[in-house]
Design a protein around this motif. Structure first.
Motif, PDB file in Angstrom:
ATOM      1  N   ALA A  82       8.318   5.300   5.213  1.00 24.16           N
ATOM      2  CA  ALA A  82       7.978   3.878   5.231  1.00 24.16           C
ATOM      3  C   ALA A  82       6.718   3.615   4.418  1.00 24.16           C
ATOM      4  O   ALA A  82       6.653   2.632   3.672  1.00 24.16           O
ATOM      5  CB  ALA A  82       7.793   3.404   6.674  1.00 24.16           C
ATOM      6  N   ILE A  83       5.723   4.466   4.541  1.00 25.33           N
ATOM      7  CA  ILE A  83       4.489   4.289   3.771  1.00 25.33           C
ATOM      8  C   ILE A  83       4.774   4.411   2.276  1.00 25.33           C
ATOM      9  O   ILE A  83       4.302   3.600   1.468  1.00 25.33           O
ATOM     10  CB  ILE A  83       3.409   5.289   4.223  1.00 25.33           C
ATOM     11  CG1 ILE A  83       2.926   4.911   5.631  1.00 25.33           C
ATOM     12  CG2 ILE A  83       2.243   5.326   3.256  1.00 25.33           C
ATOM     13  CD1 ILE A  83       2.016   5.933   6.257  1.00 25.33           C
ATOM     14  N   LEU A  84       5.561   5.411   1.896  1.00 27.05           N
ATOM     15  CA  LEU A  84       5.883   5.587   0.470  1.00 27.05           C
ATOM     16  C   LEU A  84       6.709   4.415  -0.066  1.00 27.05           C
ATOM     17  O   LEU A  84       6.443   3.924  -1.183  1.00 27.05           O
ATOM     18  CB  LEU A  84       6.631   6.901   0.260  1.00 27.05           C
ATOM     19  CG  LEU A  84       5.800   8.170   0.450  1.00 27.05           C
ATOM     20  CD1 LEU A  84       6.670   9.406   0.319  1.00 27.05           C
ATOM     21  CD2 LEU A  84       4.648   8.215  -0.535  1.00 27.05           C
ATOM     22  N   LEU A  85       7.679   3.937   0.702  1.00 29.95           N
ATOM     23  CA  LEU A  85       8.461   2.792   0.245  1.00 29.95           C
ATOM     24  C   LEU A  85       7.611   1.531   0.180  1.00 29.95           C
ATOM     25  O   LEU A  85       7.816   0.682  -0.694  1.00 29.95           O
ATOM     26  CB  LEU A  85       9.661   2.571   1.166  1.00 29.95           C
ATOM     27  CG  LEU A  85      10.822   3.535   0.978  1.00 29.95           C
ATOM     28  CD1 LEU A  85      11.862   3.342   2.059  1.00 29.95           C
ATOM     29  CD2 LEU A  85      11.438   3.366  -0.396  1.00 29.95           C
ATOM     30  N   GLY A  86       6.652   1.384   1.094  1.00 31.26           N
ATOM     31  CA  GLY A  86       5.748   0.243   1.025  1.00 31.26           C
ATOM     32  C   GLY A  86       4.902   0.273  -0.236  1.00 31.26           C
ATOM     33  O   GLY A  86       4.671  -0.762  -0.869  1.00 31.26           O
ATOM     34  N   LEU A  87       4.442   1.461  -0.614  1.00 35.43           N
ATOM     35  CA  LEU A  87       3.664   1.590  -1.847  1.00 35.43           C
ATOM     36  C   LEU A  87       4.525   1.293  -3.079  1.00 35.43           C
ATOM     37  O   LEU A  87       4.068   0.644  -4.020  1.00 35.43           O
ATOM     38  CB  LEU A  87       3.051   2.981  -1.944  1.00 35.43           C
ATOM     39  CG  LEU A  87       1.916   3.270  -0.959  1.00 35.43           C
ATOM     40  CD1 LEU A  87       1.533   4.742  -1.009  1.00 35.43           C
ATOM     41  CD2 LEU A  87       0.714   2.392  -1.262  1.00 35.43           C
ATOM     42  N   VAL A  88       5.764   1.759  -3.070  1.00 40.30           N
ATOM     43  CA  VAL A  88       6.668   1.500  -4.196  1.00 40.30           C
ATOM     44  C   VAL A  88       6.995   0.011  -4.280  1.00 40.30           C
ATOM     45  O   VAL A  88       7.169  -0.537  -5.372  1.00 40.30           O
ATOM     46  CB  VAL A  88       7.946   2.356  -4.057  1.00 40.30           C
ATOM     47  CG1 VAL A  88       9.019   1.932  -5.032  1.00 40.30           C
ATOM     48  CG2 VAL A  88       7.611   3.825  -4.258  1.00 40.30           C
ATOM     49  N   SER A  89       7.038  -0.666  -3.135  1.00 41.67           N
ATOM     50  CA  SER A  89       7.381  -2.092  -3.145  1.00 41.67           C
ATOM     51  C   SER A  89       6.314  -2.938  -3.835  1.00 41.67           C
ATOM     52  O   SER A  89       6.606  -4.054  -4.261  1.00 41.67           O
ATOM     53  CB  SER A  89       7.600  -2.597  -1.720  1.00 41.67           C
ATOM     54  OG  SER A  89       6.376  -2.740  -1.038  1.00 41.67           O
ATOM     55  N   LEU A  90       5.096  -2.429  -3.951  1.00 42.32           N
ATOM     56  CA  LEU A  90       4.069  -3.173  -4.697  1.00 42.32           C
ATOM     57  C   LEU A  90       4.483  -3.384  -6.147  1.00 42.32           C
ATOM     58  O   LEU A  90       4.266  -4.443  -6.719  1.00 42.32           O
ATOM     59  CB  LEU A  90       2.736  -2.427  -4.650  1.00 42.32           C
ATOM     60  CG  LEU A  90       1.937  -2.544  -3.369  1.00 42.32           C
ATOM     61  CD1 LEU A  90       0.733  -1.615  -3.423  1.00 42.32           C
ATOM     62  CD2 LEU A  90       1.504  -3.964  -3.136  1.00 42.32           C
ATOM     63  N   VAL A  91       5.080  -2.375  -6.727  1.00 41.77           N
ATOM     64  CA  VAL A  91       5.469  -2.435  -8.139  1.00 41.77           C
ATOM     65  C   VAL A  91       6.836  -3.091  -8.304  1.00 41.77           C
ATOM     66  O   VAL A  91       7.049  -3.879  -9.223  1.00 41.77           O
ATOM     67  CB  VAL A  91       5.490  -1.004  -8.733  1.00 41.77           C
ATOM     68  CG1 VAL A  91       5.941  -1.015 -10.170  1.00 41.77           C
ATOM     69  CG2 VAL A  91       4.144  -0.350  -8.583  1.00 41.77           C
ATOM     70  N   VAL A  92       7.753  -2.797  -7.404  1.00 37.97           N
ATOM     71  CA  VAL A  92       9.143  -3.203  -7.575  1.00 37.97           C
ATOM     72  C   VAL A  92       9.407  -4.618  -7.082  1.00 37.97           C
ATOM     73  O   VAL A  92      10.170  -5.356  -7.692  1.00 37.97           O
ATOM     74  CB  VAL A  92      10.068  -2.188  -6.860  1.00 37.97           C
ATOM     75  CG1 VAL A  92      11.502  -2.654  -6.851  1.00 37.97           C
ATOM     76  CG2 VAL A  92       9.957  -0.830  -7.512  1.00 37.97           C
ATOM     77  N   SER A  93       8.785  -5.023  -6.002  1.00 40.11           N
ATOM     78  CA  SER A  93       9.218  -6.241  -5.322  1.00 40.11           C
ATOM     79  C   SER A  93       8.096  -7.254  -5.159  1.00 40.11           C
ATOM     80  O   SER A  93       7.593  -7.467  -4.059  1.00 40.11           O
ATOM     81  CB  SER A  93       9.776  -5.872  -3.952  1.00 40.11           C
ATOM     82  OG  SER A  93      10.091  -7.024  -3.238  1.00 40.11           O
ATOM     83  N   ASN A  94       7.705  -7.934  -6.227  1.00 40.85           N
ATOM     84  CA  ASN A  94       6.726  -9.022  -6.173  1.00 40.85           C
ATOM     85  C   ASN A  94       5.527  -8.694  -5.291  1.00 40.85           C
ATOM     86  O   ASN A  94       5.243  -9.377  -4.311  1.00 40.85           O
ATOM     87  CB  ASN A  94       7.378 -10.315  -5.674  1.00 40.85           C
ATOM     88  CG  ASN A  94       8.351 -10.868  -6.667  1.00 40.85           C
ATOM     89  OD1 ASN A  94       8.233 -10.636  -7.863  1.00 40.85           O
ATOM     90  ND2 ASN A  94       9.332 -11.592  -6.183  1.00 40.85           N
TER      91      ASN A  94
END
Length: 167
Positions: A94-106
């Motif tokens: 969850a932490i890694l996907l949250g960090l990736v969401s900064l770049v990928v998802s607005n």
């Protein structure tokens, strides 16, 4: 309705007690925050807000990426609820996907989904199951369930410490 039949209040009380015990046996709040963090990450790139005649488009070129990240976060939140033994994996993912969401998802759903996901993942990592014999509220279930501190070594009360000198 007789005085002996269980009323609605008693059924609700029983349901609340069983839900409370279920909640104490798993990282409930970690799963809830992770699950809620996936919702703005999914929603914002597909939202089509408008201001009178002016229409905004928030979609990114990787709209499918934000959909995948959001769905995975919802699944990880449910995993924390229904498989609490895998909480470490779910928290790290969850932490890694949250960090990736900064770049990928607005910017991670305008930082709302990102922050919910980070807090939920960290709570999932830090959650520890309640030990047997201990009540979830922190008290002991009985006098013999939690032993006190280790007893002093033999002879310690008489000042005999095995020939060693304390300085």
């Amino acid at each position: 309705m007789s005085a002996e039949s269980p009323g609605a209040r008693e059924r609700i009380s029983r349901w609340r007690q069983s839900f409370r015990m279920w909640r104490w046996q798993r990282p409930f709040w970690a799963g809830l925050l992770t699950l809620l963090g996936g919702i703005p990450i999914i929603y914002i790139p597909y939202a089509d807000p408008s201001l009178d005649q002016l229409s905004f488009r928030l979609a990114t070129t990787t709209g499918s990426g934000s959909l995948i990240i959001g769905v995975l976060l919802i699944v990880l939140g449910l995993t924390m609820w229904f498989q609490p033994h895998s909480r470490v994996f779910a928290g790290v993912a969850a932490i890694l996907l949250g960090l990736v969401s900064l770049v990928v998802s607005n910017l991670g759903g305008f930082f709302v989904g990102f922050l919910l996901t980070l807090v939920g993942g960290a709570m999932g990592l830090s959650w520890v199951p309640v030990k047997e014999g201990r009540s979830p509220a922190g008290g002991t279930a009985g006098p013999d369930t939690y032993p006190g501190p280790d007893p002093a070594p033999a002879g310690a009360e008489n000042g005999q410490n095995g020939g060693h000198r304390d300085t």
